[in-house]
Design a protein around this motif. Sequence first.
Motif, short mmCIF file in Angstrom:
data_model
loop_
_atom_site.label_atom_id
_atom_site.label_comp_id
_atom_site.label_asym_id
_atom_site.label_seq_id
_atom_site.Cartn_x
_atom_site.Cartn_y
_atom_site.Cartn_z
N MET A 1 0.84 -1.20 0.00
CA MET A 1 0.00 0.00 0.00
C MET A 1 0.87 1.24 0.00
N ILE A 2 0.51 2.24 -0.80
CA ILE A 2 1.24 3.49 -0.85
C ILE A 2 1.05 4.24 0.47
N ASP A 3 2.14 4.65 1.08
CA ASP A 3 2.07 5.38 2.34
C ASP A 3 2.05 6.88 2.06
N LEU A 4 0.90 7.48 2.26
CA LEU A 4 0.74 8.91 2.00
C LEU A 4 0.79 9.74 3.27
N THR A 5 1.14 9.12 4.39
CA THR A 5 1.11 9.82 5.68
C THR A 5 1.93 11.09 5.65
N GLN A 6 3.17 11.00 5.16
CA GLN A 6 4.04 12.18 5.13
C GLN A 6 3.54 13.21 4.13
N ASP B 1 2.77 17.03 4.98
CA ASP B 1 3.38 18.15 4.26
C ASP B 1 2.33 19.16 3.83
N LEU B 2 1.18 18.66 3.39
CA LEU B 2 0.12 19.56 2.95
C LEU B 2 -0.51 20.32 4.11
N GLU B 3 -0.62 19.65 5.27
CA GLU B 3 -1.21 20.31 6.44
C GLU B 3 -0.36 21.49 6.89
N LYS B 4 0.96 21.39 6.69
CA LYS B 4 1.85 22.47 7.10
C LYS B 4 2.11 23.47 5.98
N SER B 5 1.67 23.12 4.77
CA SER B 5 1.96 23.96 3.62
C SER B 5 1.19 25.27 3.66
N VAL B 6 1.85 26.34 3.24
CA VAL B 6 1.18 27.64 3.12
C VAL B 6 0.92 27.98 1.66
N VAL B 7 1.41 27.14 0.76
CA VAL B 7 1.19 27.34 -0.67
C VAL B 7 -0.19 26.81 -1.03
N VAL B 8 -1.03 27.66 -1.57
CA VAL B 8 -2.38 27.26 -1.92
C VAL B 8 -2.66 27.55 -3.38
N THR B 9 -3.64 26.84 -3.94
CA THR B 9 -4.08 27.13 -5.30
C THR B 9 -4.97 28.36 -5.27
N ARG C 1 -4.51 23.37 -0.80
CA ARG C 1 -3.10 23.01 -0.76
C ARG C 1 -2.93 21.74 -1.58
N LEU C 2 -2.02 21.75 -2.50
CA LEU C 2 -1.94 20.68 -3.50
C LEU C 2 -0.51 20.18 -3.65
N LYS C 3 -0.38 18.88 -3.89
CA LYS C 3 0.93 18.27 -4.11
C LYS C 3 0.81 17.20 -5.19
N PHE C 4 1.67 17.28 -6.19
CA PHE C 4 1.67 16.27 -7.24
C PHE C 4 2.42 15.03 -6.77
N LEU D 1 -0.83 12.59 -11.21
CA LEU D 1 -1.89 12.66 -10.21
C LEU D 1 -1.46 13.59 -9.09
N ALA D 2 -2.45 14.06 -8.35
CA ALA D 2 -2.16 14.96 -7.24
C ALA D 2 -3.08 14.66 -6.07
N ILE D 3 -2.64 15.02 -4.88
CA ILE D 3 -3.52 15.00 -3.71
C ILE D 3 -3.66 16.44 -3.24
N ALA D 4 -4.75 16.73 -2.54
CA ALA D 4 -4.98 18.10 -2.09
C ALA D 4 -5.79 18.09 -0.80
N VAL D 5 -5.67 19.16 -0.06
CA VAL D 5 -6.47 19.40 1.14
C VAL D 5 -7.22 20.71 0.91
N ASP D 6 -8.54 20.68 1.04
CA ASP D 6 -9.31 21.90 0.78
C ASP D 6 -9.42 22.76 2.04
N GLU D 7 -10.16 23.84 1.93
CA GLU D 7 -10.26 24.79 3.04
C GLU D 7 -10.97 24.20 4.26
N ASP D 8 -11.71 23.10 4.08
CA ASP D 8 -12.39 22.43 5.19
C ASP D 8 -11.63 21.20 5.68
#
Length: 326
Positions: free
Chosen positions: A1-6, A10-18, A23-26, A36-43
């Motif tokens: 299984m791909i470990d995406l924990t880190q 990284d996204l939770e601490k990121s200040v770079v937003v779309t 907050r997005l990471k490829f 492909l990318a993962i992202a965390v939205d404003e909620d």
Amino acid sequence: MIDLTQDWKDLEKSVVVTKDGWRLKFLPFSVADGPLAIAVDEDERHHLLIPIRSASSGRRDGTVLSCWAHKLFVENVEGQPVSELFLDIWCENTFLNRQFDYVVDSVIDVCRDKVEAEFVARAEVARWRRLFAQTSLDRELSFKDKLALFGELKTYQTLQQTLEEFDPLWWTGPNQATHDFELPTFHIEVKSVTGNSKSITVHSLEQLDESQDAPLYLVLQTIEPDANGCSLGELLSELLDSCPHRQDLIDLAATAGIRFTDDSERFSLLESNIVQIDEEFPRIIASTLTNEARVAINRLKYEILIGSFKDSMVKFESAPSNNGVI
């Protein structure tokens, strides 16, 4: 299984937003139309983004586990914001973010390097959706249902840990087979009881009868409701973490009515014991009835006192050997 924990950290601490406030990471995985990318939205909801050239549908599929094709502003290689079309897959409930990682892993696995990634991804999400539903599509699980399933999952866990090549499809209870587990060399019927139970309930002539010339065992799981214990969804998550055939387990759990979202009942396992069902075991089966009784009896349900066989039980710490001997 791909470990995406880190990656999520990284996204939770990121200040770079779309431009959309995400907050997005490829990721180092691609489909035909790009990475492909993962992202965390404003909620704080987690998203998997799959680039696509055009959308087969503009509708949003699903409620808790959803997917929708729409455009997001992301930075291109020159650092300029550009509008890109993605199939967006996300989970509405942030408390299910850990379980959502299973979906991300499965979707990446089936979509990697695919040309028609959208169709493949939508189909894979549909397989997972029942586990994320708020309630069972067929009926609500009762307390007894959940107790029984907790015992079956605990049995599954022991078998998976002690057999080198355990196949999830040997868990046959969800598909209404004669016995809860039907392995090539032995079968297991699971009975889940609470600490003050005096008996087990048998629901048919066949339930404690050998079939397919395989030895039959009874596993007695003694379980107690426990506010600090484990829910069915949490126990299933533990099994998925170590399951090499995850898709089969997903389908079986969904068929059984297990939902990640249901934590209304929590349990702890107090004791786990096993005994072989043989001629000495107190039971009613077809061979113990007269010919007239076999013809006349259509349905049978009876109880067996636990004290009548408890002294013959041993700790269920590992699976019976291949020849069906504990």
